[in-house]
Enzyme design. Structure first.
Site, PDB file in Angstrom:
ATOM      1  N   LEU A 105     -15.759   6.362  -1.141  1.00  0.00           N
ATOM      2  CA  LEU A 105     -17.068   5.790  -1.455  1.00  0.00           C
ATOM      3  C   LEU A 105     -17.033   4.963  -2.741  1.00  0.00           C
ATOM      4  O   LEU A 105     -18.057   4.800  -3.410  1.00  0.00           O
ATOM      5  CB  LEU A 105     -18.108   6.917  -1.580  1.00  0.00           C
ATOM      6  CG  LEU A 105     -18.227   7.867  -0.379  1.00  0.00           C
ATOM      7  CD1 LEU A 105     -19.222   8.982  -0.682  1.00  0.00           C
ATOM      8  CD2 LEU A 105     -18.635   7.103   0.876  1.00  0.00           C
ATOM      9  N   GLY A 106     -15.848   4.478  -3.121  1.00  0.00           N
ATOM     10  CA  GLY A 106     -15.733   3.668  -4.327  1.00  0.00           C
ATOM     11  C   GLY A 106     -16.114   4.449  -5.569  1.00  0.00           C
ATOM     12  O   GLY A 106     -15.761   5.613  -5.726  1.00  0.00           O
TER      13      GLY A 106
ATOM     14  N   ASP B 285      -1.365  -3.989  -9.083  1.00  0.00           N
ATOM     15  CA  ASP B 285      -1.591  -3.119  -7.934  1.00  0.00           C
ATOM     16  C   ASP B 285      -1.210  -1.668  -8.199  1.00  0.00           C
ATOM     17  O   ASP B 285      -1.830  -0.751  -7.672  1.00  0.00           O
ATOM     18  CB  ASP B 285      -0.781  -3.634  -6.737  1.00  0.00           C
ATOM     19  CG  ASP B 285      -1.427  -4.866  -6.114  1.00  0.00           C
ATOM     20  OD1 ASP B 285      -2.152  -5.569  -6.838  1.00  0.00           O
ATOM     21  OD2 ASP B 285      -1.203  -5.115  -4.924  1.00  0.00           O
TER      22      ASP B 285
ATOM     23  N   TYR C 144      -0.977 -14.513   1.736  1.00  0.00           N
ATOM     24  CA  TYR C 144       0.262 -13.884   2.193  1.00  0.00           C
ATOM     25  C   TYR C 144       1.273 -14.931   2.659  1.00  0.00           C
ATOM     26  O   TYR C 144       0.909 -15.898   3.328  1.00  0.00           O
ATOM     27  CB  TYR C 144      -0.016 -12.963   3.388  1.00  0.00           C
ATOM     28  CG  TYR C 144      -0.874 -11.769   3.119  1.00  0.00           C
ATOM     29  CD1 TYR C 144      -0.512 -10.820   2.168  1.00  0.00           C
ATOM     30  CD2 TYR C 144      -2.046 -11.551   3.845  1.00  0.00           C
ATOM     31  CE1 TYR C 144      -1.298  -9.702   1.939  1.00  0.00           C
ATOM     32  CE2 TYR C 144      -2.838 -10.430   3.632  1.00  0.00           C
ATOM     33  CZ  TYR C 144      -2.456  -9.510   2.675  1.00  0.00           C
ATOM     34  OH  TYR C 144      -3.228  -8.407   2.451  1.00  0.00           O
TER      35      TYR C 144
ATOM     36  N   ALA D 186       0.819  -1.217   0.000  1.00  0.00           N
ATOM     37  CA  ALA D 186       0.000   0.000   0.000  1.00  0.00           C
ATOM     38  C   ALA D 186       0.852   1.265   0.000  1.00  0.00           C
ATOM     39  O   ALA D 186       0.583   2.215  -0.740  1.00  0.00           O
ATOM     40  CB  ALA D 186      -0.930  -0.006   1.211  1.00  0.00           C
TER      41      ALA D 186
ATOM     42  N   SER E 138       4.115   1.720  -0.835  1.00  0.00           N
ATOM     43  CA  SER E 138       4.887   1.929  -2.072  1.00  0.00           C
ATOM     44  C   SER E 138       3.953   2.274  -3.225  1.00  0.00           C
ATOM     45  O   SER E 138       4.328   3.028  -4.132  1.00  0.00           O
ATOM     46  CB  SER E 138       5.755   0.710  -2.405  1.00  0.00           C
ATOM     47  OG  SER E 138       4.994  -0.462  -2.518  1.00  0.00           O
TER      48      SER E 138
ATOM     49  N   ALA F 146      -6.774   0.992  -6.056  1.00  0.00           N
ATOM     50  CA  ALA F 146      -7.600   2.185  -6.266  1.00  0.00           C
ATOM     51  C   ALA F 146      -7.590   3.088  -5.040  1.00  0.00           C
ATOM     52  O   ALA F 146      -7.502   4.317  -5.149  1.00  0.00           O
ATOM     53  CB  ALA F 146      -9.031   1.777  -6.611  1.00  0.00           C
TER      54      ALA F 146
ATOM     55  N   ARG G 172      -6.795  -4.931   7.436  1.00  0.00           N
ATOM     56  CA  ARG G 172      -6.551  -6.248   6.846  1.00  0.00           C
ATOM     57  C   ARG G 172      -6.830  -7.302   7.912  1.00  0.00           C
ATOM     58  O   ARG G 172      -5.979  -7.587   8.755  1.00  0.00           O
ATOM     59  CB  ARG G 172      -5.100  -6.371   6.359  1.00  0.00           C
ATOM     60  CG  ARG G 172      -4.722  -5.413   5.233  1.00  0.00           C
ATOM     61  CD  ARG G 172      -5.380  -5.822   3.916  1.00  0.00           C
ATOM     62  NE  ARG G 172      -4.897  -5.006   2.818  1.00  0.00           N
ATOM     63  CZ  ARG G 172      -5.435  -3.854   2.421  1.00  0.00           C
ATOM     64  NH1 ARG G 172      -6.495  -3.381   3.063  1.00  0.00           N
ATOM     65  NH2 ARG G 172      -4.943  -3.185   1.402  1.00  0.00           N
TER      66      ARG G 172
ATOM     67  N   ASP H  50      -5.231   3.311  -2.790  1.00  0.00           N
ATOM     68  CA  ASP H  50      -3.905   3.937  -2.689  1.00  0.00           C
ATOM     69  C   ASP H  50      -3.774   5.076  -3.697  1.00  0.00           C
ATOM     70  O   ASP H  50      -3.193   6.121  -3.401  1.00  0.00           O
ATOM     71  CB  ASP H  50      -2.805   2.899  -2.936  1.00  0.00           C
ATOM     72  CG  ASP H  50      -2.870   1.750  -1.943  1.00  0.00           C
ATOM     73  OD1 ASP H  50      -3.223   1.995  -0.773  1.00  0.00           O
ATOM     74  OD2 ASP H  50      -2.568   0.603  -2.341  1.00  0.00           O
TER      75      ASP H  50
END
Length: 324
Positions: free
Chosen positions: A234-235, A302, A112, A43, A45, A264, A176, A266
């Site tokens: 809010l997307g 990403d 992960y 996130a 970077s 998105a 997370r 970030d």
């Protein structure tokens, strides 16, 4: 003495774990996947790379393993124009890995392999306080808080130092739940949120932290704790931004067929911080944030979709484009 490539001051400094990301070529369970594309994920970077593409001086640091994956991460981020001169190499722990598992038309599953990674072993001793002090904004996320007790202590120390030295603190809760339980996460995230000048919660994070998905109530709650600016994501609907004497909804940009929504948020944070650095109005910060976040969804990966300043201006319709 500074090694070659050291810079003394940045507009924005951020830190946190970046991992090598393996993205499958095909959909379906990973046991049936044989080919992957390699890239990076993280996130902080992501935010740094997005800001660099928008033309800002930005520094990112972390701890990486003394391995090829760590060298790859550092090279990629440096190649994007981000200062990596404060990255620490850990000879005892490996660089973290991340695998995605894709199914049609739904967000990918994420696996992960980061326990006891080099970055999770970051400590206060790894901070360059002069580097933070010389910047205008320190950006941190809740992901680093979740990695380990030493990573948590490092975030708190960096934030407290920034506050004491008139450096703005930007905070994305980035919850997370694969990394920690909400009962542990909530008090820790709220403690950092209280110290933040700029906060980027999503509606789902508002629900988890404050018990409400109402953007106005989320903003009101965090402003009441001491935040200066709250930008509620809010997307595709855009965002709701509030500070003490001003608030407004800023409409998002329609993306008909998003390729990949990861990154998105970030991109949104980077666009907003870019606006802050340029002394934009709240509305202009929100518009730029919405545009960068929307453009991030146009490309799989990403961070691959983050636009340059010229590209985002074209997307927003503020620059004329000549095809040929």
């Amino acid at each position: 003495m500074h090694q070659e490539g050291f810079k003394d001051s940045m507009e924005i400094v951020t830190f946190g774990e970046s991992m090598v990301l393996f993205n499958p070529d095909t959909t379906g369970p990973l046991r049936y996947v044989h080919h992957f594309n390699k890239s990076i994920a993280g996130a902080e970077s992501n935010v740094a790379i997005a800001l660099a593409r928008l033309g800002h001086d930005v520094g990112w640091f972390s701890k990486i393993g003394d391995d090829e994956f760590g060298r790859y991460i550092k090279a990629i981020i440096r190649g994007e124009g981000v200062d990596v001169s404060r990255v620490v190499t850990d000879p005892h722990n490996n660089t973290g890995l991340l695998f995605k598992e894709r199914f049609a038309h739904v967000n990918p599953n994420v696996y992960y392999y980061r326990k006891n990674s080099a970055a999770s072993n970051i400590t206060v001793e790894d901070l360059d306080f002069d580097y933070i002090k010389s910047s205008k904004i320190l950006h941190v996320t809740g992901i680093t808080l979740a990695l380990s007790p030493s990573a948590r202590e490092t975030v708190f120390k960096a934030v407290e130092f920034a506050k004491a030295n008139n450096v703005l603190v930007s905070f994305d809760p980035n919850i997370r739940l694969k990394l920690w339980r909400i009962e542990e996460a909530r008090p820790t995230l709220l403690e950092v949120a209280k110290k933040a000048d700029i906060l980027f919660p999503g509606q789902d994070e508002g629900k988890l932290l404050l018990g409400t998905e109402d953007p106005k109530e989320i903003a009101k709650g965090f402003l009441g704790m001491g935040c200066k600016i709250v930008a509620v994501k809010l997307g595709k609907e855009g965002c709701y931004i509030a500070k003490k004497e001003e608030d407004e909804f800023v409409t998002g940009y329609i993306v008909e067929k998003p390729e990949d929504t990861v990154g998105a948020g970030d991109g949104f944070a980077a666009g907003f911080l870019s606006g802050i650095l340029q002394n934009f109005s709240l509305r202009e910060c929100g518009q730029l944030a919405n545009a960068v976040g929307a453009m991030a969804t146009l490309v799989r990966g990403d961070m691959e979709g983050f636009p340059t300043l010229q590209q985002v201006q074209r997307f927003m319709g503020t620059e004329e484009h000549i095809d040929r």
